[in-house]
Design an enzyme around this catalytic site. Sequence first.
Site, PDB file in Angstrom:
ATOM      1  N   SER A 157     -42.246 -12.876  33.934  1.00 48.63           N
ATOM      2  CA  SER A 157     -42.800 -13.156  32.619  1.00 48.63           C
ATOM      3  C   SER A 157     -44.113 -12.405  32.377  1.00 48.63           C
ATOM      4  O   SER A 157     -44.125 -11.187  32.487  1.00 48.63           O
ATOM      5  CB  SER A 157     -42.961 -14.675  32.484  1.00 48.63           C
ATOM      6  OG  SER A 157     -42.752 -15.033  31.161  1.00 48.63           O
ATOM      7  N   HIS A 161     -35.428 -19.332  31.607  1.00 45.37           N
ATOM      8  CA  HIS A 161     -36.608 -18.549  31.948  1.00 45.37           C
ATOM      9  C   HIS A 161     -37.247 -19.136  33.217  1.00 45.37           C
ATOM     10  O   HIS A 161     -37.903 -20.173  33.165  1.00 45.37           O
ATOM     11  CB  HIS A 161     -37.578 -18.655  30.766  1.00 45.37           C
ATOM     12  CG  HIS A 161     -38.776 -17.785  30.871  1.00 45.37           C
ATOM     13  ND1 HIS A 161     -38.725 -16.425  30.670  1.00 45.37           N
ATOM     14  CD2 HIS A 161     -40.077 -18.073  31.134  1.00 45.37           C
ATOM     15  CE1 HIS A 161     -39.940 -15.931  30.809  1.00 45.37           C
ATOM     16  NE2 HIS A 161     -40.778 -16.905  31.087  1.00 45.37           N
TER      17      HIS A 161
HETATM   18  C1  GCU Z   1     -44.894 -17.190  26.731  1.00 43.54           C
HETATM   19  C2  GCU Z   1     -45.091 -15.819  26.123  1.00 43.54           C
HETATM   20  C3  GCU Z   1     -44.286 -14.754  26.833  1.00 43.54           C
HETATM   21  C4  GCU Z   1     -44.554 -14.803  28.327  1.00 43.54           C
HETATM   22  C5  GCU Z   1     -44.337 -16.204  28.845  1.00 43.54           C
HETATM   23  C6  GCU Z   1     -44.726 -16.410  30.304  1.00 43.54           C
HETATM   24  O1  GCU Z   1     -43.589 -17.618  26.503  1.00 43.54           O
HETATM   25  O2  GCU Z   1     -44.756 -15.905  24.752  1.00 43.54           O
HETATM   26  O3  GCU Z   1     -44.617 -13.463  26.342  1.00 43.54           O
HETATM   27  O4  GCU Z   1     -43.747 -13.882  28.982  1.00 43.54           O
HETATM   28  O5  GCU Z   1     -45.148 -17.114  28.107  1.00 43.54           O
HETATM   29  O6  GCU Z   1     -45.527 -15.670  30.846  1.00 43.54           O
HETATM   30  O7  GCU Z   1     -44.219 -17.367  30.892  1.00 43.54           O
END
Ligand code: GCU
Length: 451
Positions: free
Chosen positions: A284, A425
């Site tokens: 992420s 995710h």
């Molecule tokens: C949020 C953000 C993302 C990122 C994520 C994370 O969802 O919008 O861009 O990748 O956090 O780091 O878990």
Amino acid sequence: MKSTFLVVALQLGLALPLLAVDSFPDVAQLPAQAALPDPLVMTNGQRVTNQREWFRQRRPELKALFQHYMYGTLPPKPKDMHFSVDRVDKNFFAGKATAKEITISLGNTPAAPKIQLLLVIPNAHHTTALITADPSGAGALRGPGPTATAAPAMPTTFPVFLGLNFSGNHALVTDTNIALPVTWMPKASPGCVDNHATDAGRGTQVESWAIEQSIDRGYAVATFYYGDVEPDRPDAKEGIRAQLKLTNEMGAIAAWAWGLSRAVDYLVTDKDINPRRIAVVGHSRNGKAAALAAAFDDRIALAIPLQAGCGGTSPSRGKTGESVRNINERFPHWFNGEFKKFNDEPERLPFDQNCLVALIAPRPVLFSCATEDAWSNPAGQFEVLQAADPVYRLLDAGGLDARQMPETSTLSVSRLTYYIRPGKHSMTKHDWKVFLDFADQQMTGAIPFTR
Ligand code: GCU
């Protein structure tokens, strides 16, 4: 700084000499391009036709553009940076591995941020036993070339996965001796009290990192808490960005990427690590940082940004998933001020994330996605790899062999690889198995970084 000449040339597609690093048109003057920009077309409209032009002209130009319009400028390493190996435990994972805790001080002043690096390395006797038991299964140990059939040699250095973690090194293993991070931490982190790590967070992310699985496959793992370099909040005064008093604003994603390079500075000095086999991995926001680190640091041999999404591995253009406006409004500290000017017109960006992947060429890249992670735009990530492929082909490095998005849970390895699994995710032990399979195939030989 504006350059009227450059603006007119951009609009007319005139042939220009190389873009001067400090002459960038205002965002409103950049031409809108709906499709992902071709990484092989220079700002002056000329097409890159050979490897030399790529390395001498287009690659430096793209690095300058990314820094100016998006991430901010990554500074050189601090002159007064130093390392200390604080603790070595040769009996980690019941004797399979050695754990080292290293402090990387990013300056000499008491306020200088410090990276607390945890490095877990397979013990040679353990890996020798693994090769003997299964010569075909321990890919990283085979060394370059075809599978070894002769008596296994005792490995002397190990490939390593380097990655930022979200909640502290102590969360990734059950060993209670591992130091807690001392810096600010977001409240939602496991075991976090008053924005600081506590013992309650120990071992809470063992499954996500599955370090022992990497050890059993002959890989070392190096990791540190991302907030060691830059706390993940807009008003941080104790991070590297405030400390270095940079004139050219660096966003937090760039600060974390820069921190990864400081860990590489250490890793290339460690006698147990193979300095030509350093892979970066990150989930992420930490995946965004991993991709940027690989693009800017040629010592990194392989990159695995996992579900990195907007600002990392998915297109800034288009309407799917997180948008440039979404990310800039929610995380104003992640990118520089220029990037916010693209909130309503991302199609004016003179690059897209395919160009970031192209900066990593010819080195291997795996994008790893999850079907339910719509926010990070899995289909768009495949398009990013497709649109980076021509640079890999120009460099005779293979590229993305898949013609369409692979079926779920199907790993078909090429120099650029896309993988998608069912689920949400997150980073899982299964994801790490895929990373290991990819690295076994793609990090077996020294990949020459031709110029
Ligand atoms: C949020 C953000 C993302 C990122 C994520 C994370 O969802 O919008 O861009 O990748 O956090 O780091 O878990």
